[in-house]
Design a protein around this motif. Structure first.
Motif, PDB file in Angstrom:
ATOM      1  N   THR A  63       8.673 -10.248   3.505  1.00 39.14           N
ATOM      2  CA  THR A  63       7.676 -11.038   2.790  1.00 39.14           C
ATOM      3  C   THR A  63       8.016 -11.140   1.308  1.00 39.14           C
ATOM      4  OG1 THR A  63       5.959 -10.602   4.408  1.00 39.14           O
ATOM      5  CG2 THR A  63       5.210 -11.135   2.202  1.00 39.14           C
ATOM      6  N   THR A 110       0.889  -1.155   0.000  1.00 40.42           N
ATOM      7  CA  THR A 110       0.000   0.000   0.000  1.00 40.42           C
ATOM      8  C   THR A 110       0.931   1.209   0.000  1.00 40.42           C
ATOM      9  OG1 THR A 110      -1.500  -1.295   1.356  1.00 40.42           O
ATOM     10  CG2 THR A 110      -1.966   1.057   1.176  1.00 40.42           C
ATOM     11  N   HIS A 146      -7.399   1.191   0.649  1.00 36.47           N
ATOM     12  CA  HIS A 146      -7.001   0.473   1.861  1.00 36.47           C
ATOM     13  C   HIS A 146      -7.250   1.412   3.037  1.00 36.47           C
ATOM     14  CE1 HIS A 146      -3.778  -2.356   3.785  1.00 36.47           C
ATOM     15  NE2 HIS A 146      -4.866  -2.254   4.514  1.00 36.47           N
TER      16      HIS A 146
HETATM   17  P1  AMP Z   1       1.160  -3.483   3.149  1.00 37.37           P
HETATM   18  O1  AMP Z   1       2.036  -2.534   2.368  1.00 37.37           O
HETATM   19  O2  AMP Z   1       0.891  -3.036   4.533  1.00 37.37           O
HETATM   20  O3  AMP Z   1      -0.116  -3.795   2.398  1.00 37.37           O
HETATM   21  O4  AMP Z   1       1.965  -4.848   3.318  1.00 37.37           O
HETATM   22  C1  AMP Z   1       2.742  -5.400   2.308  1.00 37.37           C
HETATM   23  C2  AMP Z   1       3.157  -6.823   2.657  1.00 37.37           C
HETATM   24  O5  AMP Z   1       3.982  -6.866   3.805  1.00 37.37           O
HETATM   25  C3  AMP Z   1       1.984  -7.759   2.960  1.00 37.37           C
HETATM   26  O6  AMP Z   1       2.220  -9.033   2.342  1.00 37.37           O
HETATM   27  C4  AMP Z   1       2.020  -7.885   4.472  1.00 37.37           C
HETATM   28  O7  AMP Z   1       1.466  -9.095   4.900  1.00 37.37           O
HETATM   29  C5  AMP Z   1       3.506  -7.844   4.728  1.00 37.37           C
HETATM   30  N1  AMP Z   1       3.916  -7.402   6.080  1.00 37.37           N
HETATM   31  C6  AMP Z   1       3.442  -6.378   6.818  1.00 37.37           C
HETATM   32  N2  AMP Z   1       4.106  -6.254   7.991  1.00 37.37           N
HETATM   33  C7  AMP Z   1       5.051  -7.241   7.994  1.00 37.37           C
HETATM   34  C8  AMP Z   1       6.074  -7.654   8.922  1.00 37.37           C
HETATM   35  N3  AMP Z   1       6.284  -7.039  10.087  1.00 37.37           N
HETATM   36  N4  AMP Z   1       6.852  -8.716   8.590  1.00 37.37           N
HETATM   37  C9  AMP Z   1       6.671  -9.378   7.409  1.00 37.37           C
HETATM   38  N5  AMP Z   1       5.733  -9.018   6.499  1.00 37.37           N
HETATM   39  C10 AMP Z   1       4.930  -7.972   6.779  1.00 37.37           C
END
Ligand code: AMP
Ligand code: ZN
Length: 465
Positions: free
Chosen positions: A45, A33, A74
Motif C-alpha cells: 500500500t 499501527t 486501534h
Molecule cells: P495497519 O498497520 O494494519 O493499520 O495497516 C497499514 C496499511 O496497510 C493500511 O493502509 C492497510 O489498509 C494496509 N494493508 C493491510 N493489509 C494489507 C495487505 N494484505 N495488502 C495491502 N495493504 C494492506
C-alpha cells in the motif's frame, strides 16, 4: 501530458485530478499501527501511495504528504471491542507499550527508506495529538453527534444521513442482521471516539479528558491530524481497501459532522497483497516482512519492482517465484543501466510521452514497465536510453542512479555450483540444472543463460545487505 486520471472510490469512477489550490496538492495516507513489524502487504500500500505521490510531482504539483503513526487506540476488533493492539503487544513481549511503539515506528521508517519511498512532509503520531483529538470530540459533542455508554463516548451514525456512502453501506441491512452484537451502541455502525480506562486494569497509555481518563478511538486521530496539517477539506486520502468500510467511512463521518466538509476530494485505495488465497494480516502472526526477503538475499527494491508489476487496483498474489522473477528483471535493468555511460543527452520524447500516458492513466505501472523494457531493448543510443530511464525512474523509484554493481568476484563455492550446473546442462539434465539455479538464487546469485553460456549476477544492492 494527458490529464492525470485517478480512480476515486467515492464516485466509483475515473476522474481527472485537479487540486483544490492551483499547483499544490495535499495527501493524507493512513499509516501503520505500530504494535509489530509491517508485513509486505502493508508495504504494498505504501509503494502504491509513493508512486501516486511521484506521479503528482511529475504532473507539476507541489505536495504536502502526511502519514500518521497509530500508536494508541486501534482495538483488536474494528467494532471497538477487545484490547488495544499496543497494550496487547506489550503483554506479548513484556515491554511497555511505549517501548513497543517506538521500536516498531523506527522499524517502519527503516522499511520505508529501504523501499525508496519519499519522505512524507509530516509524520504524525496519535499520542502526540491527544489535545487535538479531544478538541475534535468536543466539536462533535457540540453538534449533538456524541453519546455516552459505560465504556466510552460514541459517534451516533444514526444522526448522519450520508453515513457510509464511501462504502455504499447498506445500513438498514447491517442493523437488522447484527442486532445481537449491538451492545450499548445505538446503531451497529456507531464507533468509539473516546474509551474510558477500565476500572480494574491500569492502562499504560491513558490521558485525562473532559469525560474521564481514557484514550482516543482509532478513527479520530486521522480526522484530527489531517485537519491540523491539511485543513478540513483536502485533495487526496489513501489507504488499503480494508479501510473503505470502517476506518475511512468513520473519518468522513467525523469531519463532515464537525466541519460540514467533505474530508477529501479524491479517495484512492490499494487492493491487497494476497498469500495463498488469504489476505496477509498482521494479527494472525504468520507474515512475511522485508527482513524475511533480505534473509533470502532479496533486495527490498526487488519487492518494490514486484509491486509495480501489478495495477494497484488489482490484487497482487505473492509467490516466491514471482519475487525472484522481479529480482531477476531488476538485476537485468540495473546492469543494463550501469553499462550505459552518462553523457549529456536528452530523454527520448516519444518514449517519455508513452510512459507518462500510462502513468497518468490511473497509475498503470505494469504498462509503464512495458514501455521501459521497450526502451531498454530499443536501438536508441546508450546515452539517450540512460537519460530516458532516469526520467522514468523519477516515478518508478527504483533508485537506478544510486546503484553500483558489486565487484563481481565470484566466491569459490558459487563457482563450484556454476561449474556443476554447466556440466549437468551438457548432459541435458535440465531438472538438475534448474535445481542448481534455485540453490544459487538462495545464496544470492542469479544465473542467466546466454549464447555464450551462463552468466552470474549478484543480487545485493551496493553490497550493503
Ligand atoms: P495497519 O498497520 O494494519 O493499520 O495497516 C497499514 C496499511 O496497510 C493500511 O493502509 C492497510 O489498509 C494496509 N494493508 C493491510 N493489509 C494489507 C495487505 N494484505 N495488502 C495491502 N495493504 C494492506
Ligand atoms: Zn486513517
Amino acid at each position: 501530458m494527458p490529464p492525470l486520471m485517478l480512480y476515486d472510490t467515492w464516485s466509483r469512477a475515473l476522474r481527472p485530478f485537479v487540486s483544490i489550490e492551483a499547483g499544490r496538492a495535499g495527501m493524507y495516507c493512513c499509516g501503520p499501527t505500530v504494535y509489530d513489524h509491517a508485513h509486505i502487504g502493508n508495504l504494498r500500500t505504501y509503494v502504491f501511495e509513493d508512486v501516486l505521490r511521484r506521479a503528482l510531482v511529475r504532473n507539476g504539483y507541489q505536495l504536502r504528504h502526511v502519514v500518521n503513526i497509530t500508536d494508541v487506540g486501534h482495538l483488536v476488533s474494528d467494532a471497538d471491542e477487545g484490547e488495544d493492539k499496543m497494550e496487547k503487544g506489550s503483554r506479548r513481549t513484556g515491554e511497555s507499550a511505549w517501548t513497543i511503539a517506538s521500536r516498531y515506528t523506527d522499524a517502519f521508517v527503516s522499511d520505508w527508506r529501504a523501499l525508496n519511498l519519499l519522505e512524507p512532509s509530516i509524520w504524525c503520531r496519535a499520542t502526540d495529538h491527544i489535545a487535538e483529538q479531544i478538541a475534535f470530540i468536543v466539536e462533535l459533542e457540540r453538534g449533538g453527534y456524541v453519546y455516552r455508554t459505560d465504556d466510552g463516548l460514541y459517534f451516533d451514525t444514526g444522526k448522519q444521513h450520508s453515513y457510509g456512502y464511501l462504502a455504499r453501506l447498506d445500513r438498514a441491512g447491517l442493523q437488522a442482521g447484527k442486532r445481537v452484537a449491538l451492545g450499548a451502541k445505538k446503531n451497529i455502525t456507531d464507533f468509539a471516539l473516546w474509551k474510558f480506562s477500565p476500572v480494574d486494569v491500569k492502562r499504560q497509555m491513558e490521558w485525562d479528558s473532559p469525560w474521564g481518563r481514557g484514550f482516543p478511538g482509532w478513527h479520530i486521530e486521522c480526522s484530527a491530524m489531517s485537519a491540523k496539517y491539511l485543513g478540513t477539506s483536502f485533495d487526496i486520502h489513501c489507504g488499503g481497501e480494508d479501510h473503505i468500510a470502517v476506518h475511512h467511512s468513520n473519518e468522513i463521518a467525523q469531519t463532515e459532522a464537525a466541519y460540514g466538509t467533505r474530508l477529501a476530494n479524491f479517495w484512492l485505495h490499494g487492493r491487497f497483497l494476497t498469500l495463498s488465497a488469504a489476505k496477509m494480516s498482521k494479527s494472525n502472526g504468520d507474515f512475511i516482512r522485508l527482513q524475511t526477503l533480505r534473509d533470502r538475499h532479496i533486495d527490498p527494491i526487488a519487492y518494490r519492482y514486484l509491486c509495480l508489476t501489478a495495477h494497484y487496483r488489482s490484487n497482487l498474489h505473492f509467490t516466491w517465484e514471482s519475487l525472484y522473477a522481479a529480482q531477476a528483471a531488476l538485476n537485468r535493468l540495473r546492469h543494463a543501466y550501469a553499462r550505459w555511460r552518462q553523457k549529456n543527452a536528452l530523454a527520448d520524447a516519444r518514449f517519455v510521452a508513452r510512459f507518462d500516458a500510462e502513468v497518468n492513466e490511473d497509475l498503470n505501472m505494469p504498462n509503464a514497465l512495458a514501455v521501459l523494457w521497450d526502451l531498454v531493448k530499443s536501438d536508441l543510443p546508450d546515452a539517450t536510453r540512460r537519460a530516458s530511464v532516469d526520467s522514468f525512474d523519477a516515478v518508478l523509484g527504483l533508485g537506478l542512479r544510486d546503484w553500483t554493481p558489486l565487484a563481481t568476484e565470484i566466491p569459490e563455492d558459487i563457482q563450484a555450483l556454476l561449474d556443476e550446473r554447466a556440466r549437468v546442462r551438457l548432459e541435458g539434465d535440465w531438472a538438475k540444472s534448474d535445481a542448481l539455479r534455485t540453490t544459487l538464487q538462495l545464496r544470492g546469485w542469479q544465473v542467466e543463460d546466454g549464447r555464450d553460456g551462463q552468466r552470474v549476477l549478484p543480487f545485493s544492492r551496493n553490497g550493503a545487505e
